[in-house]
Write a protein that holds these residues in place. Structure first.
Motif, PDB file in Angstrom:
ATOM      1  N   LEU A 199       0.857  -1.184   0.000  1.00 55.17           N
ATOM      2  CA  LEU A 199       0.000   0.000   0.000  1.00 55.17           C
ATOM      3  C   LEU A 199       0.894   1.234   0.000  1.00 55.17           C
ATOM      4  O   LEU A 199       1.925   1.279   0.681  1.00 55.17           O
ATOM      5  N   LEU A 200       0.494   2.239  -0.755  1.00 57.55           N
ATOM      6  CA  LEU A 200       1.164   3.541  -0.745  1.00 57.55           C
ATOM      7  C   LEU A 200       0.200   4.517  -0.082  1.00 57.55           C
ATOM      8  O   LEU A 200      -0.876   4.795  -0.613  1.00 57.55           O
ATOM      9  N   VAL A 201       0.602   5.039   1.107  1.00 55.00           N
ATOM     10  CA  VAL A 201      -0.321   5.806   1.941  1.00 55.00           C
ATOM     11  C   VAL A 201       0.213   7.225   2.111  1.00 55.00           C
ATOM     12  O   VAL A 201       1.420   7.436   2.283  1.00 55.00           O
TER      13      VAL A 201
ATOM     14  N   ASP B 289      -0.211   6.637  14.918  1.00 57.52           N
ATOM     15  CA  ASP B 289       0.773   5.777  14.269  1.00 57.52           C
ATOM     16  C   ASP B 289       1.179   6.339  12.905  1.00 57.52           C
ATOM     17  O   ASP B 289       2.338   6.212  12.490  1.00 57.52           O
ATOM     18  N   LEU B 290       0.224   6.942  12.191  1.00 55.80           N
ATOM     19  CA  LEU B 290       0.572   7.581  10.931  1.00 55.80           C
ATOM     20  C   LEU B 290       1.574   8.715  11.133  1.00 55.80           C
ATOM     21  O   LEU B 290       2.509   8.903  10.355  1.00 55.80           O
ATOM     22  N   HIS B 291       1.371   9.463  12.202  1.00 57.76           N
ATOM     23  CA  HIS B 291       2.296  10.565  12.504  1.00 57.76           C
ATOM     24  C   HIS B 291       3.686  10.027  12.812  1.00 57.76           C
ATOM     25  O   HIS B 291       4.694  10.563  12.324  1.00 57.76           O
ATOM     26  N   HIS B 292       3.770   8.983  13.608  1.00 59.00           N
ATOM     27  CA  HIS B 292       5.072   8.385  13.938  1.00 59.00           C
ATOM     28  C   HIS B 292       5.760   7.859  12.693  1.00 59.00           C
ATOM     29  O   HIS B 292       6.970   8.039  12.507  1.00 59.00           O
ATOM     30  N   ALA B 293       4.971   7.208  11.824  1.00 57.21           N
ATOM     31  CA  ALA B 293       5.565   6.665  10.609  1.00 57.21           C
ATOM     32  C   ALA B 293       6.007   7.776   9.667  1.00 57.21           C
ATOM     33  O   ALA B 293       7.071   7.693   9.032  1.00 57.21           O
TER      34      ALA B 293
ATOM     35  N   VAL C 276       3.115  -4.601   9.574  1.00 53.95           N
ATOM     36  CA  VAL C 276       3.279  -3.597   8.526  1.00 53.95           C
ATOM     37  C   VAL C 276       4.680  -2.999   8.658  1.00 53.95           C
ATOM     38  O   VAL C 276       5.033  -2.465   9.715  1.00 53.95           O
ATOM     39  N   TYR C 277       5.465  -3.111   7.607  1.00 51.23           N
ATOM     40  CA  TYR C 277       6.792  -2.494   7.529  1.00 51.23           C
ATOM     41  C   TYR C 277       6.677  -1.277   6.620  1.00 51.23           C
ATOM     42  O   TYR C 277       6.255  -1.384   5.465  1.00 51.23           O
ATOM     43  N   ILE C 278       7.068  -0.122   7.162  1.00 50.24           N
ATOM     44  CA  ILE C 278       6.841   1.147   6.469  1.00 50.24           C
ATOM     45  C   ILE C 278       8.181   1.817   6.182  1.00 50.24           C
ATOM     46  O   ILE C 278       9.084   1.840   7.025  1.00 50.24           O
ATOM     47  N   SER C 279       8.310   2.390   4.994  1.00 45.45           N
ATOM     48  CA  SER C 279       9.468   3.199   4.624  1.00 45.45           C
ATOM     49  C   SER C 279       8.964   4.444   3.904  1.00 45.45           C
ATOM     50  O   SER C 279       7.961   4.392   3.182  1.00 45.45           O
TER      51      SER C 279
ATOM     52  N   HIS D 261       7.239  12.834  -6.470  1.00 48.56           N
ATOM     53  CA  HIS D 261       6.925  14.181  -6.969  1.00 48.56           C
ATOM     54  C   HIS D 261       6.970  15.215  -5.830  1.00 48.56           C
ATOM     55  O   HIS D 261       6.110  16.093  -5.734  1.00 48.56           O
ATOM     56  N   GLY D 262       7.971  15.091  -4.990  1.00 47.86           N
ATOM     57  CA  GLY D 262       8.150  16.062  -3.924  1.00 47.86           C
ATOM     58  C   GLY D 262       7.312  15.826  -2.682  1.00 47.86           C
ATOM     59  O   GLY D 262       7.428  16.585  -1.720  1.00 47.86           O
ATOM     60  N   ARG D 263       6.482  14.792  -2.683  1.00 48.32           N
ATOM     61  CA  ARG D 263       5.624  14.498  -1.532  1.00 48.32           C
ATOM     62  C   ARG D 263       6.129  13.230  -0.863  1.00 48.32           C
ATOM     63  O   ARG D 263       6.485  12.252  -1.527  1.00 48.32           O
ATOM     64  N   THR D 264       6.123  13.240   0.470  1.00 52.26           N
ATOM     65  CA  THR D 264       6.553  12.072   1.233  1.00 52.26           C
ATOM     66  C   THR D 264       5.387  11.110   1.388  1.00 52.26           C
ATOM     67  O   THR D 264       4.310  11.488   1.861  1.00 52.26           O
ATOM     68  N   MET D 265       5.579   9.878   0.935  1.00 53.53           N
ATOM     69  CA  MET D 265       4.575   8.840   1.037  1.00 53.53           C
ATOM     70  C   MET D 265       5.105   7.689   1.872  1.00 53.53           C
ATOM     71  O   MET D 265       6.321   7.548   2.080  1.00 53.53           O
ATOM     72  N   LEU D 266       4.198   6.873   2.364  1.00 53.40           N
ATOM     73  CA  LEU D 266       4.550   5.714   3.169  1.00 53.40           C
ATOM     74  C   LEU D 266       4.352   4.459   2.334  1.00 53.40           C
ATOM     75  O   LEU D 266       3.223   4.135   1.942  1.00 53.40           O
TER      76      LEU D 266
END
Length: 840
Positions: free
Chosen positions: A458-460, A504-508, A532-535, A540-545
């Motif tokens: 998933l790309l969040v 958790d979204l904020h921490h990630a 869930v392993y997140i990186s 396009h200049g936006r940080t995604m998870l």
């Protein structure tokens, strides 16, 4: 002068210009008076002589006044009864008055005396009139007619007394000492200025005589050499030299040169009062050339910091040279005219030319004209705006290959900001260019892997939890169509409360956490446990998870089953330990009965027992005692980790000293020597290099048994004919990034063979027969269990080759054994540096 009503003034004598005598005269001597027994005619002769003498005195007084005026001194004649004063013409002109303008009274003089000086004048005059001083003499200020102040030396003496011996007439002089006072003030001011210059000079100043004895010194010298000013004055200059040879040699060279009028200037190593050597610059001159009696002036400047800075600068220059030659990036230096003045080894290799041959050349000597012209234009622009520049181009290196390079250039300036030249670096970016191409290819490959992979991805968007993208595997796992899943939020599939999911979204998103465990709800309503392993990735200049989801439902079920089984095993082990303890404890009672009845049997049968019977009884008693020791050691082994107290910070010094105290008798009987080196410094209690005393979290009783067993074994298993030597050393160390205490126990005993070093830690494992060394084979097993209970490790290591002579055998080889252990260390807050288990 003070006015007194008991004195009457003399009358002025205008005709003579001087006062005439009053009715009282100085007391006449015997030759001036008649006698009732004198012969006829003698009285007339004496009166004639007296008149002649008085006339001579009267004529001498005007001449005396004229002589005094001619000398420039003022004269005054004071009738102390009336207060009338005769002031000489010079006295009046000295104050700016014309003769006859000054009122002939003492109050005029009093009104002219400076108010600050009048009390002193009156006290000095009163002391003369009372007979305390033979003359009146005082320096004071007098106001002139113009209002200016003159310094006057006022002298006088009472010359006439009345019948009651009271002062009647007083004569004196006024001397103008204003010029002298001005000179004295200037000298005093010059002296103060000199003192201020010396005391506030940033460098030290000394005045020494011809014998090199210090006669004067300023505060800077005292501060430089850390002596007191009063202690230095009068001492030989040797006190500030560190070496007699330097003192004598400098004296032989410097003083003849200064005596001839030269200035000596040299840097010399000198010494402070605390014994530290400092480097000083000495500048010396003779006060007067050719006259050694005037002495010599030395200026002392502490240049230790400058000298060290110069040394550091030289070292830094050498370091920079080595650094430049070590850097694999080609670096060059050009002056403002474009000539190469320096380069490093990498640039030499790149261009295939020696730096000495490079000196003085320009880019036109090294590159094709079109590249050289472009480079020259860049350098001119760089020198104009002095802003660092970087640009990519292609350059042919020494092997002939054309490579992509990045030129980075900057201007270096002299003091004042004027450009001195250009420093440039050439970075080969051919590989980077290839890497960029490869990255583009990998990006395309990643997109294909993201889509084709069977793993759930998933790309969040961390801002609102929106699922920006998902792969087909995710749609299959969650049971939603791919388009539907791409329009959902993670809050729609996460079974946790919304606030928890947003946290958790904020921490990630802030890279604070990378691994999560959730419960996700599928489209069917089923809830599954997932990891869930997140990186973080930038799109396009936006940080995604980028979220990689693993279904761990089966693993969680297995983990629950394992935890239940573990609890069951822990309970069973506890029951077994309790059973073993109770059984072992109860076994000792029959042994005590056996031992007691054997003793009663031996005592009852007495002498009827033959030698064989007694030997049988001894064997039975010895067997019972050995069985009892085995049970005791087994109890001790079972207690480790089970009966331990809650862990607390324990300084290792405490259990070690208690163990040595318990072993004191055994050590003395064996003639052993036990030394302890805490943290590598030689004597407890001490601290490690970071200032923390050797301490661990643990049970002090177990640690005491640990040291007692290991040191006791070192004393017991000694070699025949060799006094035991045991050395305990503790030092701070790090293992796997954690702080630990490394403890070595070294002896010169019989040692342990390499093949037996693992077996010795097994329970009931013995390497020697009982008739050689006593023991049950449990001690080292207990030690290993104690160390492991404290989160450490215990093993036997090879004795080091660089041992002292007392740890070698007769053939000069290292002997004995070396037990080593590591225990997690406590930090300053009382927490362990590594993972150490807590007691149950």
């Amino acid at each position: 002068m003070v006015n007194t009503t008991t004195l009457s003034p003399p009358m002025e004598c205008p005709e003579q210009g001087a006062p005439r005598s009053s009715r009282l005269q100085p007391v006449a001597g015997p030759s001036d008076t008649g006698s009732s027994n004198a012969m006829p005619g003698t009285g007339r002769t004496l009166r004639t002589r007296l008149r002649w003498r008085r006339g001579r005195q009267a004529s001498a007084v005007p001449r005396l006044y004229q002589a005094t005026d001619a000398a420039g001194d003022g004269l005054w004649d004071w009738d102390m009864a009336s207060g009338a004063v005769w002031y000489s013409p010079r006295w009046q002109t000295m104050l700016g008055f014309t003769p006859g303008e000054v009122p002939p009274h003492v109050e005029f003089w009093r009104s002219r005396v400076h108010p600050e000086d009048l009390p002193l004048v009156e006290s000095v005059l009163a002391a003369h009139l009372s007979g305390e001083r033979p003359v009146y003499e005082c320096e004071h200020r007098v106001r002139t007619k113009s209002g200016a102040w003159l310094w006057i030396l006022d002298r006088g003496r009472v010359v006439t007394w009345d019948e009651e011996r009271r002062p009647f007439r007083m004569i004196g002089t006024h001397v103008d000492i204003t010029a002298r006072k001005r000179i004295e003030e200037e000298l005093a001011e010059s002296r103060l200025q000199l003192d201020a210059i010396l005391d506030n000079a940033p460098v030290g100043v000394l005045l020494v005589d011809r014998d090199r004895v210090i006669r004067r010194v300023n505060q800077s010298v005292a501060a430089t050499f850390q002596h007191r000013l009063e202690d230095m004055v009068g001492c030989s200059a040797r006190v500030i030299y560190g070496d007699d040879r330097v003192f004598e040699e400098l004296g032989r060279r410097a003083y003849p040169y200064m005596q001839a009028g030269g200035q000596f200037d040299e840097e010399v190593v000198m010494r402070r009062a605390d014994g530290a050597d400092i480097r000083c610059r000495l500048i010396g001159r003779s006060v007067k050339a050719g006259d050694s009696d005037r002495g010599y002036v030395w200026v002392v400047e502490d240049v230790t910091v400058r000298w060290r800075a110069e040394q550091a600068l030289n070292d830094r220059a050498g370091f920079q040279r080595v650094l430049l030659d070590t850097v694999p990036v080609p670096i060059f230096v050009q002056d403002v005219m474009g000539h190469y003045v320096d380069a490093n080894s990498a640039f030499e290799r790149w261009m295939g030319i020696d730096r000495q041959a490079l000196f003085g050349r320009t880019v036109f000597d090294l590159a094709p004209p079109h590249i050289a012209e472009a480079d020259e234009a860049v350098d001119k622009a760089l020198l104009a705006d002095q802003k660092p520049q970087s640009y990519e181009t292609q350059l042919r290196c020494a092997d002939g290959t054309l490579r992509d390079v990045l030129f980075s250039k900057a201007v270096y300036c002299r003091t004042g900001g004027k450009p001195a030249g250009i420093v440039g670096a050439v970075m080969d970016i051919s590989e980077r260019k290839h890497a960029e191409q490869a990255l583009l290819e990998r990006q395309q490959l990643f997109e294909q892997i993201f889509v084709a992979s069977c793993a759930v991805k998933l790309l969040v968007d961390p801002a609102d939890g929106r699922i920006v993208d998902a792969n087909p595997a995710a749609a299959e796992f969650y049971g939603y169509p791919l388009d539907r899943l791409r329009s959902m939020h993670v809050q729609d599939i996460n079974a946790a409360p919304r606030s928890v999911v947003e946290r958790d979204l904020h921490h990630a998103g802030s890279a604070g956490q990378r691994h999560f465990q959730f419960r996700h709800r599928l489209a069917s309503g089923e809830v599954r446990d997932v990891e869930v392993y997140i990186s973080n990735i930038v799109v396009h200049g936006r940080t995604m998870l980028m979220s990689l989801v693993h279904d761990i439902t089966e693993r969680c079920l297995a983990a629950d089953a394992l935890r239940r089984k573990t609890r069951e095993l822990e309970r069973s082990n506890a029951e077994l330990e309790a059973f073993a303890y109770v059984a072992s404890h109860d076994l000792r009672q029959p042994l005590r009965v056996i031992t007691s009845y054997l003793t009663l049997l031996e005592r009852g049968l007495g002498k009827s027992l033959d030698e064989e019977a007694r030997e049988c009884i001894d064997f039975a008693r010895d067997g019972a005692q050995r069985m009892d020791r085995l049970i005791v050691d087994l109890l001790e082994y079972s207690r480790v980790g089970r009966k331990a107290k809650p862990f607390r910070p324990v300084p290792l010094e405490e259990p070690l000293r208690l163990a040595l105290l318990n072993l004191e008798v055994a050590v003395q009987d064996a003639g052993a020597t036990v030394t302890v080196d805490m943290a590598g410094d030689g004597a407890p209690p001490m601290t490690a290099g970071d200032g923390v005393a050797p301490a661990v979290a643990g049970d002090d009783n177990e640690l005491m048994r640990l040291f007692q067993n290991l040191i006791g074994n070192a004393v017991k298993y000694r070699a025949p004919g060799r006094p035991p030597i045991v050395r305990v050393a503790m030092a701070a160390d790090r293992q796997d990034g954690a702080a630990v205490w490394r403890i070595d126990i070294r002896d010169n005993g019989i040692g342990i063979a390499a093949e037996d070093r693992e077996r010795v830690f097994g329970i009931f494992q013995r390497l020697h027969r009982r008739d050689e060394y006593e023991g049950t084979g449990v001690g080292l097993a207990v030690c290993k269990k104690i160390v492991e209970h404290h989160g450490g490790r215990l093993w036997v290591d090879d004795p080091p080759a660089d041992e002292a002579d007392d740890l070698r055998d007769e053939d000069g080889r290292p002997c004995g054994s070396l037990f080593r252990m590591v225990l997690p260390a406590l930090d300053a807050q009382g927490e362990t540096g590594g993972e150490a288990p807590s007691p149950p």
